[in-house]
Each structure stands twice: as C-alpha cells, then as structure tokens.
Design a protein around this motif. Sequence first.
Motif, PDB file in Angstrom:
ATOM      1  N   GLY A   1     -11.627   0.891 -14.017  1.00  0.00           N
ATOM      2  CA  GLY A   1     -11.278   0.554 -12.650  1.00  0.00           C
ATOM      3  C   GLY A   1     -11.206  -0.931 -12.365  1.00  0.00           C
ATOM      4  O   GLY A   1     -10.535  -1.346 -11.421  1.00  0.00           O
TER       5      GLY A   1
ATOM      6  N   LYS B   1       0.825  -1.189   0.000  1.00  0.00           N
ATOM      7  CA  LYS B   1       0.000   0.000   0.000  1.00  0.00           C
ATOM      8  C   LYS B   1       0.867   1.249   0.000  1.00  0.00           C
ATOM      9  O   LYS B   1       1.902   1.312   0.647  1.00  0.00           O
ATOM     10  CB  LYS B   1      -0.899   0.017   1.246  1.00  0.00           C
TER      11      LYS B   1
ATOM     12  N   ASP C   1      -8.912   1.615  -1.820  1.00  0.00           N
ATOM     13  CA  ASP C   1      -8.036   2.678  -2.308  1.00  0.00           C
ATOM     14  C   ASP C   1      -6.685   2.577  -1.598  1.00  0.00           C
ATOM     15  O   ASP C   1      -6.412   1.609  -0.885  1.00  0.00           O
ATOM     16  CB  ASP C   1      -8.686   4.054  -2.120  1.00  0.00           C
TER      17      ASP C   1
ATOM     18  N   LYS D   1     -13.593   1.934  -2.364  1.00  0.00           N
ATOM     19  CA  LYS D   1     -13.895   2.956  -3.362  1.00  0.00           C
ATOM     20  C   LYS D   1     -14.876   2.350  -4.358  1.00  0.00           C
ATOM     21  O   LYS D   1     -14.514   1.455  -5.135  1.00  0.00           O
ATOM     22  CB  LYS D   1     -12.616   3.393  -4.082  1.00  0.00           C
TER      23      LYS D   1
ATOM     24  N   SER E   1     -16.774  -2.494  -5.449  1.00  0.00           N
ATOM     25  CA  SER E   1     -15.782  -1.540  -4.985  1.00  0.00           C
ATOM     26  C   SER E   1     -14.420  -2.204  -4.902  1.00  0.00           C
ATOM     27  O   SER E   1     -14.298  -3.426  -5.007  1.00  0.00           O
ATOM     28  CB  SER E   1     -16.183  -0.978  -3.609  1.00  0.00           C
ATOM     29  N   ARG E   2     -13.404  -1.373  -4.721  1.00  0.00           N
ATOM     30  CA  ARG E   2     -12.043  -1.880  -4.513  1.00  0.00           C
ATOM     31  C   ARG E   2     -11.383  -1.007  -3.447  1.00  0.00           C
ATOM     32  O   ARG E   2     -11.773   0.154  -3.261  1.00  0.00           O
ATOM     33  CB  ARG E   2     -11.247  -1.815  -5.812  1.00  0.00           C
TER      34      ARG E   2
END
Length: 337
Positions: free
Chosen positions: A265, A3, A108, A114, A105-106
């Motif tokens: 995305g 990350k 962030d 997100k 969603s994924r």
Amino acid sequence: MTKRRLSGRQIERIQTIQDRRRQRLASRIDIALSEIEGEPLPLEGRVVVRHGANLAVEDVEGDITHCLSRQNIGHPVCGDRVVWQRTANHQGVVTAILPRHTVLSRPDFGGRDKPLAANLTRLVILIAPRPEPSDYLIDQYLVAAEAMGVEAIILANKMDLLDTDDRAAFQERFAYYATIGYPLLWASLRTPETLVALIDHLRGQTSILVGQSGVGKSSLVKALLPDREIQIGRLSKATGLGRHTTSAATCYRLADDGALIDSPGVRSFRTGPLERDVLQQGFRELRPYIGHCRFADCRHDQEPDCAIHHAVSEGLIDPRRLANFKHLLAETEQART
C-alpha cells in the motif's frame, strides 16, 4: 490524481456485496466460538499479516495463530495490538483492537482515510540518484511523519551509481534536511557496511519503508531480512495463507527486537487533506516563526511583514521547502472543495 467517482448504483451494489461478506464472516466466527469448551482466556498479540478477513496474530511467545476478526471492532491492520481468544480448531478470534499509538493511512477513492499500518515508530524515506528524486514527495512523507509523531529517516540508496563529483553534488542537494534535524544516510547495497547506520536506527523500532518506484525498496528489504523466506514459510504454515503472505502487508522480525512492516500500500501513499495548522507544524523549520507574521491568517505568500518570508531571505529556511508547503496547502484546500 483525479479521484474515481462512483455512481449511486455502483455504491449500492458494493454495499450489498460487503454486507453479504460481513454476514458470512459473522457466521464463521459464531460457529468457531460456539465450539469452545468454557470461556477461553483473553490474550494479547500483534497483527503481523492481514489478508481480507484473515489475520495472522503473533503472541508474546512469538507463536503465530490464524484468526478471524469480530465485525464490530473496526478494521485491524498490520502492526495493530489486539485482544484475541483461541478457538477449538487451533485458530482464534480477535475481539478488540487496542489503542493505536500511531497509524499510517492514505485516502481511498472517496477521500476517506484508509489505514495501512499501525504503531509505527520509524518512517524510512528512500531516495536514489535514479529515478530523479522528488523533493515534493519527500516533503509529503516528512509531513506525514510529523503528523503521526514518528521519527523520519532519509536514506539515499544506490550511491554507487555516482562518481565522486556527482556524489558530492547529490549530497549537497539534500544536506538541508540534516540541518533541520532529520537523519540523512548514504548507502549502497554493494557495500553492506553502509547499512550499519540504518540498522542502528531500526533497532528496537517498528519501521516502514516508503519511496518512489525504482529506488531499491525490495532489494533493501531482502538485505535487512536475510531470513525473509524462512519467516514467510513460518507465517504460511501457521496461517494457511500461502502466497498471500507476500501480497499483503506483513510485519517481519528484525534483529535486536525490531520489526519491519512491508506493505504494498505504501507504493501509492500520499498525505490526505490536512488542516493548515497541521501542515505548518509538519514543516519543522517553520515552527519558530508561526504566529509572528503581521496577519494571523498569513499564507506566507505575498503578504507584507511575513516572518517566514523574512526567514527565507535570511537563509534560515530553504525556499524549496516553502514552495512545497504552499503547493501542499493549495492541494489540500482544493481537495476540500
């Protein structure tokens, strides 16, 4: 994937920039609403394109209107059902997001969800002989579909790359998914009739395609949307977004009242951290055995009298799926530390 960590100063600078943008957008919305003569009727529509603060909203008649979104309603995404009002400049303002039935969603950079698309009913997972398919990635997509409550379909594309023997071996490798209830389709864009079964599954549904790079997603979108350029032109003319209609998540019309959301995305889509119970439920063949292990907190690893390990030994659960479950469990636990 490691990350990205932002410093406190970077976070503060980003927040300042976002606050300025929100203030400018709020001013634009207030000006647009102040020009309305009388109170316009609220309308319902679907977001078919979002690019930054700009939305393309399709009404019940199929007409497209360029809208801005009020700041206090959240962040509408492609596929959202919204309430909106017309403004005097033949545009509109979105005033509310209707409840979402499903949301894809994924995570962030900060690990927060997100949203990418809303109100999906089908998740089509693309694989191909090349690049080498990842069983682990397929299972991540399937877990996401189960968690959202949408039907997942596995489509093996580019089957024309295989000779008879290799094709049989490839089909056997993934046959297990069909035995646990997932539609498993075989297709080649060189043979259009092989897409008939997929088209039947998409009829009347709102679908999205996911898969590794190189599996033929763009070519499949073109095959499913022979009028895509016409639809893009219609969106561009109505909204003034121009080229952004091809670089943003876009909801296209399919034949037979279906819709296909094409989103950049999903190229990097992954499941975020999930609770263990949610993860277990995401592997549908594990469900009959959950709660039957000796230990209530069984991880289905080395514990004695594990009902799921017993099912694997009886050939009722594919050991590859159990291995992927344990891998995902370890990843989600690590993400929380």
